[in-house]
Design a protein around this motif. Structure first.
Motif, PDB file in Angstrom:
ATOM      1  N   LYS A 176       0.830  -1.196   0.000  1.00  0.00           N
ATOM      2  CA  LYS A 176       0.000   0.000   0.000  1.00  0.00           C
ATOM      3  C   LYS A 176       0.870   1.253   0.000  1.00  0.00           C
ATOM      4  CE  LYS A 176      -3.789  -2.310   2.360  1.00  0.00           C
ATOM      5  NZ  LYS A 176      -4.610  -2.442   3.567  1.00  0.00           N
ATOM      6  N   SER A 177       0.246   2.374  -0.273  1.00  0.00           N
ATOM      7  CA  SER A 177       0.944   3.661  -0.236  1.00  0.00           C
ATOM      8  C   SER A 177       0.717   4.315   1.120  1.00  0.00           C
ATOM      9  CB  SER A 177       0.420   4.585  -1.339  1.00  0.00           C
ATOM     10  OG  SER A 177       0.722   4.055  -2.617  1.00  0.00           O
ATOM     11  N   VAL A 178       1.788   4.826   1.704  1.00  0.00           N
ATOM     12  CA  VAL A 178       1.677   5.561   2.964  1.00  0.00           C
ATOM     13  C   VAL A 178       2.465   6.856   2.836  1.00  0.00           C
ATOM     14  CG1 VAL A 178       1.471   3.408   4.266  1.00  0.00           C
ATOM     15  CG2 VAL A 178       3.703   4.497   4.058  1.00  0.00           C
ATOM     16  N   SER A 179       2.091   7.837   3.639  1.00  0.00           N
ATOM     17  CA  SER A 179       2.783   9.127   3.606  1.00  0.00           C
ATOM     18  C   SER A 179       3.599   9.322   4.870  1.00  0.00           C
ATOM     19  CB  SER A 179       1.777  10.275   3.451  1.00  0.00           C
ATOM     20  OG  SER A 179       0.832  10.264   4.502  1.00  0.00           O
ATOM     21  N   VAL A 180       4.599  10.204   4.772  1.00  0.00           N
ATOM     22  CA  VAL A 180       5.476  10.504   5.893  1.00  0.00           C
ATOM     23  C   VAL A 180       6.160  11.835   5.604  1.00  0.00           C
ATOM     24  CG1 VAL A 180       7.546   9.370   4.948  1.00  0.00           C
ATOM     25  CG2 VAL A 180       7.224   9.480   7.436  1.00  0.00           C
ATOM     26  N   GLN A 181       6.591  12.527   6.646  1.00  0.00           N
ATOM     27  CA  GLN A 181       7.326  13.774   6.446  1.00  0.00           C
ATOM     28  C   GLN A 181       8.777  13.455   6.148  1.00  0.00           C
ATOM     29  OE1 GLN A 181       7.175  16.555   9.696  1.00  0.00           O
ATOM     30  NE2 GLN A 181       7.976  18.237   8.466  1.00  0.00           N
ATOM     31  N   SER A 182       9.319  14.080   5.129  1.00  0.00           N
ATOM     32  CA  SER A 182      10.695  13.806   4.711  1.00  0.00           C
ATOM     33  C   SER A 182      11.700  14.291   5.750  1.00  0.00           C
ATOM     34  CB  SER A 182      10.989  14.478   3.365  1.00  0.00           C
ATOM     35  OG  SER A 182      10.823  15.882   3.456  1.00  0.00           O
ATOM     36  N   LYS A 188      12.797   6.941   8.120  1.00  0.00           N
ATOM     37  CA  LYS A 188      13.810   5.884   8.203  1.00  0.00           C
ATOM     38  C   LYS A 188      13.225   4.596   8.771  1.00  0.00           C
ATOM     39  CE  LYS A 188      17.744   8.982   8.482  1.00  0.00           C
ATOM     40  NZ  LYS A 188      18.967   9.377   9.202  1.00  0.00           N
ATOM     41  N   LEU A 189      12.307   4.719   9.729  1.00  0.00           N
ATOM     42  CA  LEU A 189      11.653   3.534  10.277  1.00  0.00           C
ATOM     43  C   LEU A 189      10.839   2.821   9.198  1.00  0.00           C
ATOM     44  CD1 LEU A 189      10.403   4.774  13.771  1.00  0.00           C
ATOM     45  CD2 LEU A 189      12.231   3.127  13.318  1.00  0.00           C
ATOM     46  N   LEU A 190      10.187   3.580   8.327  1.00  0.00           N
ATOM     47  CA  LEU A 190       9.426   2.960   7.251  1.00  0.00           C
ATOM     48  C   LEU A 190      10.340   2.183   6.308  1.00  0.00           C
ATOM     49  CD1 LEU A 190       6.707   5.555   6.179  1.00  0.00           C
ATOM     50  CD2 LEU A 190       6.365   3.316   7.220  1.00  0.00           C
ATOM     51  N   GLU A 191      11.517   2.705   6.071  1.00  0.00           N
ATOM     52  CA  GLU A 191      12.476   1.996   5.222  1.00  0.00           C
ATOM     53  C   GLU A 191      12.847   0.654   5.852  1.00  0.00           C
ATOM     54  OE1 GLU A 191      15.607   4.807   4.865  1.00  0.00           O
ATOM     55  OE2 GLU A 191      14.485   6.170   3.569  1.00  0.00           O
TER      56      GLU A 191
END
Length: 317
Positions: A176-182, A188-191
């Motif tokens: 799925k697609s999720v958003s995060v602030q760059s 980094k946790l999402l990575e």
């Protein structure tokens, strides 16, 4: 961000008036100037007065200026936000704690809005003395600034009302697609979470990074993404307040966000201003010891993120 917070804070007292000194008193052999003093400041109903000993620990340049220049990325409620739609007057956990620390030191904490990924470079360039922006204390960031840690907070998901994507485990966002602030720790946790998807033979997460979390939330509102990954405190605040609590829900806990504990969030202090870190640490600890710090957090309904000691560079990774 889409919401229009209305929390208010009394403005910090004006900087102390500058003493008129004879030219001979300004020579290198003259004694250090007396600490700047200000009137007591009221923050979230708590009156904060200056402590002469703590104020005396400030670097001379900061005492003379009567202020600490602070960079922040706003809005990111409840840590930093504007008091109303269209206003440039700031409030929030970071802003209020900054005013309290400044009052204890007899100076003002003057906040200026900057993009999150430009905060540390701006401090390194000498444009600011410190950062207060819900910034996670990370070992790699300690190369740029020293952190005085003031709360602990873990990550969480912001989802659309009713959690229509049924996100309950971290692998539920695989494919799925999720958003995060760059530029954030959450990106980094999402990575790292991509590895969990690979281990279970699931498709990768499509991560869309935005310069501001308000943009990440907009992507969630519009259905462009299934969830927004941010700190649980902000997720809970936005879910409770955006459009009267009718737009978002939150999903938190280890199962949903993955194997990570709460991380220290700190005031990033410029390494180029010797003594400022120690002064801020002392002032913050005094606010913790007298209960002022806890009352400010309670005003934002987040007492559980409080810590007992204002540690320096407390990151463990």
């Amino acid at each position: 961000m889409p919401l229009s917070p209305t929390r208010r804070v009394l403005p910090a007292a004006a900087a102390a008036t500058v003493c008129a000194l004879a030219l001979t008193a300004c020579s290198s052999s003259a004694p250090a100037p007396a600490p700047t003093t200000t009137a007591a400041v009221t923050v979230k109903g708590v009156t904060i007065s200056a402590d002469a000993k703590l104020a005396g620990a400030l670097p001379d340049a900061v005492r003379k200026a009567g202020k600490v220049q602070v960079a922040t990325d706003v809005p990111y409620p409840p840590f930093e936000m504007y008091v109303s739609e269209g206003s440039q007057e700031m409030t929030g956990i970071d802003y209020d704690l900054g005013q309290a620390v400044g009052a204890r030191l007899g100076v003002r904490f003057e906040f200026t809005a900057q993009k999150f990924d430009g905060l540390l470079p701006a401090v390194q360039a000498g444009k600011f003395d410190a950062v207060m922006s819900a910034m996670t204390d990370k070992k790699e960031r300690q190369q740029a600034v020293d952190f005085v840690d003031y709360v602990n907070a873990g990550p969480g998901w912001l989802v659309r009302k009713g959690n229509p994507e049924h996100i309950a485990a971290v692998t539920d966002v695989c494919g799925k697609s999720v958003s995060v602030q760059s530029g954030t720790n959450h990106q980094k946790l999402l990575e790292q979470r991509q590895e969990l998807c690979r281990q279970q033979g699931l498709p990768a997460i499509t991560v869309l990074a935005f310069g501001k979390d308000s943009e990440a939330q907009l992507a969630l509102r519009s259905g462009k993404v299934s969830a927004d990954f941010l700190d649980e405190v902000t997720a809970a605040y936005v879910a409770d307040t955006a459009d009267g609590g009718t737009v978002f829900d939150t999903v938190a806990g280890t199962a949903a966000v993955g194997p990570v504990s709460a991380s220290p969030i700190g005031i990033g202090v410029a390494k180029s201003v010797p003594g400022l870190k120690e002064a801020i640490q002392g002032a913050l600890q005094s606010l913790m010891d007298d209960g002022s710090y806890q009352k400010i957090l309670q005003a934002y309904h987040v007492p559980d993120i409080a810590i007992a000691k204002a540690t320096v560079n407390g990151a463990v990774d």
